[in-house]
Design a protein around this motif. Structure first.
Motif, PDB file in Angstrom:
ATOM      1  N   LYS A 377       0.835  -1.215   0.000  1.00  0.00           N
ATOM      2  CA  LYS A 377       0.000   0.000   0.000  1.00  0.00           C
ATOM      3  C   LYS A 377       0.866   1.261   0.000  1.00  0.00           C
ATOM      4  O   LYS A 377       0.595   2.226  -0.709  1.00  0.00           O
ATOM      5  N   ASN A 380       2.538   1.594  -3.465  1.00  0.00           N
ATOM      6  CA  ASN A 380       1.574   1.983  -4.494  1.00  0.00           C
ATOM      7  C   ASN A 380       1.135   3.429  -4.332  1.00  0.00           C
ATOM      8  O   ASN A 380       1.034   4.190  -5.299  1.00  0.00           O
ATOM      9  N   ALA A 381       0.846   3.817  -3.078  1.00  0.00           N
ATOM     10  CA  ALA A 381       0.395   5.193  -2.831  1.00  0.00           C
ATOM     11  C   ALA A 381       1.486   6.194  -3.186  1.00  0.00           C
ATOM     12  O   ALA A 381       1.226   7.219  -3.835  1.00  0.00           O
ATOM     13  N   TYR A 382       2.729   5.883  -2.781  1.00  0.00           N
ATOM     14  CA  TYR A 382       3.843   6.811  -3.067  1.00  0.00           C
ATOM     15  C   TYR A 382       4.061   6.928  -4.569  1.00  0.00           C
ATOM     16  O   TYR A 382       4.190   8.029  -5.120  1.00  0.00           O
ATOM     17  N   GLU A 384       1.929   6.365  -6.937  1.00  0.00           N
ATOM     18  CA  GLU A 384       0.782   7.049  -7.541  1.00  0.00           C
ATOM     19  C   GLU A 384       0.895   8.559  -7.373  1.00  0.00           C
ATOM     20  O   GLU A 384       0.667   9.326  -8.323  1.00  0.00           O
ATOM     21  N   ARG A 399      -5.017  13.518  -3.788  1.00  0.00           N
ATOM     22  CA  ARG A 399      -4.466  12.196  -3.468  1.00  0.00           C
ATOM     23  C   ARG A 399      -3.333  12.315  -2.451  1.00  0.00           C
ATOM     24  O   ARG A 399      -3.209  11.476  -1.552  1.00  0.00           O
ATOM     25  N   GLU A 402      -4.619  12.442   0.975  1.00  0.00           N
ATOM     26  CA  GLU A 402      -5.070  11.133   1.471  1.00  0.00           C
ATOM     27  C   GLU A 402      -3.885  10.324   2.002  1.00  0.00           C
ATOM     28  O   GLU A 402      -4.009   9.610   2.992  1.00  0.00           O
ATOM     29  N   VAL A 403      -2.745  10.431   1.316  1.00  0.00           N
ATOM     30  CA  VAL A 403      -1.566   9.678   1.727  1.00  0.00           C
ATOM     31  C   VAL A 403      -0.895  10.315   2.945  1.00  0.00           C
ATOM     32  O   VAL A 403      -0.401   9.641   3.833  1.00  0.00           O
TER      33      VAL A 403
END
Length: 479
Positions: A377, A380-382, A384, A399, A402-403
């Motif tokens: 996670k 993927n988040a980083y 993205e 986004r 959110e992270v």
């Protein structure tokens, strides 16, 4: 064992020498590769000296690849090695790389403080490596203090005289080019004299890499407005770069073709001016693409290193759990032996042991799954967020929040009047993008981004000597 250790050290030294040779040819990705391989072997052999030397070379390569944050990180890792604490030479080498990172980050005052510290560390040392670093430091100090440039040039020359000329002809050539450039606008005859000495010493020792000398002659004739001669030397420099398969370097692609185009324009040859301007533009695009690939490659090397560290830490955790289980089994076994006269107590102990073991197995399995999912996670988040930032996607900042949900809250606690555009610039900086990166991704000029960052520094009262990215990271992710 001793023979194996000696063989490993020789292999590490060989890789570090290849890294240094790659640096001299401006092949900084190769330099990074060789230094990284050396560090892997050094870590396996647990040789503090070779680990520190490898980290220093990695930091140097990352600096040339414009990855200042990662370079400083490896400088810090090298500084923590036991060997570094006893080696003044290695401390001085690390300070040199650190100084140039500071300079690139705009921390000029810190750069000026690091250089004299190098001369202090090397005082009284007469080995060749120390003397070469010392003379180079004198030149750098002189470059930052124009009024004292000749004084430090003399110190540089006196230092080089302590080493046989054949071993320092490259350093002598650099000194002569430095003096030639110094005199270019003051005394053109002296400039030509030193440029000739630089070329002469390189030819004396049959050095095939001469493009820097040819470039300086081109600069000299351009200053004298002898445009055909200047153009010829610039073309010779380009040809030498091709013949020696030298890796593309920003001043080669940016300056040589641009200079030729400008001189054709001054000569009235608009056709050739346009041709070389087009070549410049094409090479500029290739350079930017190549540079982006280099940075991605280097970051992947560093991320793999971080991942290896993560796996090592996880393995240590599993080992601790296993040891705990073994200790628990021993305790249960002893308890079982003490209570063996009572059959019911035996069964209870065995049942308890089985239950505990099952729970431990389930716990390990659960922790493995949680760790894998969490790591995935985060990655993927980083990735993205980074992609959205590079694409200048309108949804980037949503986004990002959110992270990093605490980001906007903590910044507005310091300054409630922050605009969304300012918060977005802070987010780019927090993610490690340089001013140039941000300008490219957001289609703004470098000066615009630099001015906006300066305004933000004032709003947050960030000290001049402190890097804004470090400040944001410490604020959002305090240690």
């Amino acid at each position: 064992m001793a023979i194996c250790q000696t063989s490993s050290i020789k292999e590490i030294d060989n890789l570090l020498q290849k890294a240094e040779n790659s640096r001299k040819k401006f092949k900084n990705l190769d330099q990074l590769d060789y230094a990284k391989k050396a560090s892997v072997l050094a870590e396996k052999s647990n040789n503090s000296q070779k680990i520190a030397e490898s980290y220093c070379k990695i930091a140097e390569a990352l600096f040339f690849l414009e990855l200042q944050k990662q370079s400083l990180s490896y400088i810090n890792k090298a500084s923590q090695q036991p060997y570094t604490k006893t080696s003044k030479l290695l401390q001085a080498q690390l300070k040199e790389v650190k100084a140039f990172n500071y300079y690139t980050l705009g921390m000029v005052s810190q750069f000026d403080r690091e250089l004299p510290a190098i001369t202090h560390l090397l005082k009284g040392r007469n080995d060749e490596t120390s003397l070469k670093l010392l003379q180079k430091t004198y030149l750098n100090i002189g470059a930052s203090k124009p009024d004292s440039a000749l004084y430090y040039s003399k110190l540089c020359y006196e230092t080089l005289k302590k080493i046989p000329e054949k071993d320092v002809h490259l350093e002598l050539s650099d000194l002569y080019k430095y003096l030639g450039t110094y005199f270019l606008e003051k005394k053109s005859d002296s400039a030509l004299f030193y440029f000739k000495k630089s070329l002469s010493v390189n030819q004396k020792y049959k050095d095939p890499v001469l493009f820097l000398d040819y470039t300086k002659f081109g600069d000299y004739y351009a200053a004298k407005k002898q445009y055909p001669e200047a153009i010829d030397y610039y073309k010779k420099a380009i040809q030498n770069i091709k013949e020696q398969s030298i890796a593309p370097y920003h001043f080669v692609n940016n300056e040589l073709y641009q200079k030729i185009s400008d001189l054709y324009g001054k000569s009235g040859d608009t056709k050739q001016q346009k041709e070389y301007k087009n070549k410049f533009s094409e090479l500029q695009k290739k350079l930017i693409t190549k540079q982006a690939k280099n940075v991605d490659y280097a970051l992947n090397v560093i991320l793999k290193d971080k991942n290896d560290e993560f796996i090592t830490t996880q393995n240590k955790n599993y080992l601790f759990i296993l040891i705990g289980i073994i200790i628990l089994i021993i305790i249960l076994f002893i308890t079982y032996r003490l209570l063996r006269k009572n059959i019911h107590q035996k069964e209870a102990v065995l049942n308890e042991a089985n239950t505990v073991l099952q729970q431990k197995d389930e716990l390990i399995s659960q922790k493995n799954m949680e760790t894998t999912e969490l790591q995935q996670k985060v990655n993927n988040a980083y990735e993205e967020v980074i992609k959205l930032a590079k694409d200048n996607d309108p949804s980037f900042y949503f986004r990002f929040q959110e992270v990093y949900p605490e980001f906007q809250k903590k910044l507005r606690e310091i300054n409630p009047s922050l605009r969304t555009s300012e918060l977005i610039l802070c987010a780019y900086t927090f993610l490690g993008f340089t001013i140039k990166d941000i300008a490219d991704y957001t289609y703004k000029s470098v000066n615009t981004i630099r001015n906006r960052k300066q305004n933000l520094r004032k709003k947050f009262s960030i000290p001049t000597e402190q890097n804004m990215e470090f400040w944001l990271n410490n604020l959002i992710k305090p240690k």
